[in-house]
Design a protein around this motif. Structure first.
Motif, short mmCIF file in Angstrom:
data_model
loop_
_atom_site.label_atom_id
_atom_site.label_comp_id
_atom_site.label_asym_id
_atom_site.label_seq_id
_atom_site.Cartn_x
_atom_site.Cartn_y
_atom_site.Cartn_z
N THR A 80 1.36 -1.17 -0.19
CA THR A 80 0.57 -0.06 -0.07
C THR A 80 0.34 1.37 0.19
OG1 THR A 80 0.22 -0.25 2.60
CG2 THR A 80 -2.47 -1.43 1.25
N ASP A 81 2.72 1.24 0.14
CA ASP A 81 2.91 2.52 0.53
C ASP A 81 3.60 2.65 -0.82
OD1 ASP A 81 3.09 2.31 2.95
OD2 ASP A 81 4.72 1.34 3.08
N ILE A 82 4.00 1.40 -1.70
CA ILE A 82 4.25 1.91 -3.45
C ILE A 82 2.77 2.22 -3.83
CG2 ILE A 82 4.94 0.03 -4.69
CD1 ILE A 82 6.52 -1.16 -3.67
N ILE A 83 2.03 1.73 -3.44
CA ILE A 83 0.63 2.18 -4.38
C ILE A 83 0.46 4.04 -3.71
CG2 ILE A 83 -2.44 2.32 -4.23
CD1 ILE A 83 -1.62 -1.06 -4.11
N ASN A 84 0.44 4.08 -2.83
CA ASN A 84 -0.43 5.04 -2.38
C ASN A 84 1.18 6.56 -3.11
OD1 ASN A 84 -1.66 5.16 -0.69
ND2 ASN A 84 -0.19 4.79 1.16
N LEU A 85 2.63 5.87 -2.58
CA LEU A 85 3.73 6.90 -4.12
C LEU A 85 3.67 7.04 -5.04
CD1 LEU A 85 6.34 8.36 -3.77
CD2 LEU A 85 6.97 5.96 -4.01
N PHE A 86 2.54 6.17 -5.89
CA PHE A 86 2.84 6.04 -6.86
C PHE A 86 1.30 6.74 -7.76
CE2 PHE A 86 6.50 3.01 -7.78
CZ PHE A 86 7.68 3.86 -8.18
N GLU A 87 0.19 7.24 -6.58
CA GLU A 87 -0.73 7.59 -6.66
C GLU A 87 -1.46 8.12 -8.69
OE1 GLU A 87 -4.11 10.03 -4.78
OE2 GLU A 87 -2.06 10.61 -3.86
N GLY A 88 -1.81 7.76 -8.99
CA GLY A 88 -2.83 7.95 -10.49
C GLY A 88 -2.13 6.85 -11.34
N SER A 89 -1.49 5.82 -11.61
CA SER A 89 -0.56 4.91 -11.86
C SER A 89 -1.75 3.89 -12.11
CB SER A 89 0.68 3.99 -11.53
OG SER A 89 1.31 5.51 -11.94
N ASP A 121 4.65 6.61 -17.23
CA ASP A 121 5.10 7.30 -16.78
C ASP A 121 4.40 8.92 -16.07
OD1 ASP A 121 6.41 6.86 -19.39
OD2 ASP A 121 5.48 8.04 -20.93
N ASN A 122 3.68 7.86 -15.72
CA ASN A 122 2.55 8.81 -14.42
C ASN A 122 3.70 8.52 -13.13
OD1 ASN A 122 0.98 9.58 -15.69
ND2 ASN A 122 -0.86 8.65 -16.13
N ALA A 123 4.30 7.48 -12.78
CA ALA A 123 4.88 6.94 -11.34
C ALA A 123 6.10 7.80 -11.49
CB ALA A 123 5.70 5.14 -11.97
N GLN A 124 6.64 7.58 -13.12
CA GLN A 124 8.20 8.56 -13.12
C GLN A 124 7.89 10.06 -12.39
OE1 GLN A 124 11.41 7.90 -12.72
NE2 GLN A 124 11.07 5.73 -14.74
N ARG A 125 6.38 10.67 -12.83
CA ARG A 125 6.60 12.14 -12.76
C ARG A 125 6.41 11.85 -10.73
NH1 ARG A 125 4.20 12.20 -17.89
NH2 ARG A 125 2.34 11.59 -17.05
N SER A 126 5.53 11.05 -10.25
CA SER A 126 5.20 10.85 -9.09
C SER A 126 6.59 10.74 -8.35
CB SER A 126 4.08 9.59 -8.84
OG SER A 126 3.43 10.06 -9.09
N LEU A 127 7.70 10.07 -8.67
CA LEU A 127 9.02 10.25 -7.68
C LEU A 127 9.90 11.74 -8.04
CD1 LEU A 127 10.52 6.76 -8.65
CD2 LEU A 127 9.40 7.64 -6.50
N THR A 128 9.21 12.62 -9.13
CA THR A 128 10.16 13.72 -9.37
C THR A 128 9.14 14.80 -8.10
OG1 THR A 128 10.08 12.80 -12.43
CG2 THR A 128 10.83 15.51 -10.86
N ARG A 129 7.89 14.15 -8.43
CA ARG A 129 7.85 15.78 -7.21
C ARG A 129 7.96 15.49 -6.27
NH1 ARG A 129 2.71 14.45 -10.15
NH2 ARG A 129 2.42 13.21 -9.40
N ALA A 130 7.99 13.91 -5.97
CA ALA A 130 8.63 13.31 -4.40
C ALA A 130 9.25 14.09 -4.10
CB ALA A 130 7.95 11.81 -3.91
N GLY A 131 10.40 13.84 -4.89
CA GLY A 131 12.02 14.45 -4.48
C GLY A 131 12.49 13.53 -3.95
#
Length: 258
Positions: A80-89, A121-131
């Protein structure tokens, strides 16, 4: 008499010269449509519903499954932590497989099956936003298949801290009241890495003999066991009931492997 005959012959010749040509008339009737100035309607286009005939370069590959490996999973990381990190994927727990080290069963990565390239691609953008410092990289489907074959799938429990003299019967006694597979018990030993401790001399190094500031401290091996349960619910019940319980004289740490 001869003059009258000549006029008659001349008159017949003139009539034959003006007789219509049947062959020419037939040709003109058949060729009328070819010389028409009217525009002809184009033939209706034929629909081609066969996707195999479309150029693969023109097909939209953004909707195809995309496999990846996510590095940065820790001991207590949940799906669930991974799902929340990649929210929108649009990920589900079934799209994530946690990968464990074979020598100590600690998680270190996760194989992920994204429903589309856009989701990746959305997951990659989520990592960028999370910093945060994580690594998400594409992998071939074979990596997912290998992780699936070796997956614990939330049905395996890891027992950590067993006594050196504990037998399988002792482990079964510790898990009494839980529905598990007795034949699945597998015990092994984990050898922790040496740690640096201040103020102790290391006789194996000359620096330690001279100043005695730091040295490597060897830690005792830890005996562990994995046990398979029939369902994820039963494995979670064992975690709730048996975590921090005692097997012989040792307190046992219980963890569910996903």
């Amino acid at each position: 008499m001869s003059l009258l005959l000549r006029k008659t012959i001349k008159s017949n010749s003139s009539l034959q010269s003006f007789k219509p040509n049947n062959a020419l008339s037939l040709f003109l009737r058949q060729s009328t449509k070819h010389f028409s100035t009217e525009t002809q309607p184009p033939p209706p286009p034929q629909e081609n519903n066969d996707p195999s005939s479309i150029d693969p370069f023109l097909q939209d590959s953004a909707t195809s499954l995309t496999y990846a490996r996510f590095h940065g999973v820790r001991k207590h990381t949940l799906k669930t932590d991974i799902i929340n990190l990649f929210e929108g994927s649009n990920l589900t727990p079934d799209d994530i497989i946690v990968v464990h080290h074979r020598f100590n069963n600690n998680p270190y990565a996760a194989a992920i099956k994204f429903p589309s390239r856009r989701a990746y691609d959305n997951a990659q953008r989520s990592l960028t936003r999370a910093g945060r410092i994580y690594n998400l990289e594409k992998t071939p489907p074979t990596v997912w298949d290998a992780a699936l074959r070796n997956s614990y799938d939330g049905k395996t429990v890891l027992l950590e801290g067993l006594p050196p003299n504990a037998l399988n019967e002792d482990i079964e006694r510790f898990l009494s009241g839980c529905k598990f597979v007795p034949s699945s018990i597998r015990t092994f030993v984990k050898y922790p890495d040496p740690v640096m401790s201040a103020g102790r001399k290391n006789p194996t190094t000359s620096a330690g003999k001279q100043d005695g500031t730091t040295s490597e401290e060897k830690r005792d091996p830890i005996r562990m066991a994995t046990v398979l349960f029939s369902t994820r619910t039963e494995a979670m019940n064992a975690l709730i009931k048996k975590n921090r319980g005692f097997c012989l004289n040792n307190q046992i740490s219980v963890r569910v492997l996903h």
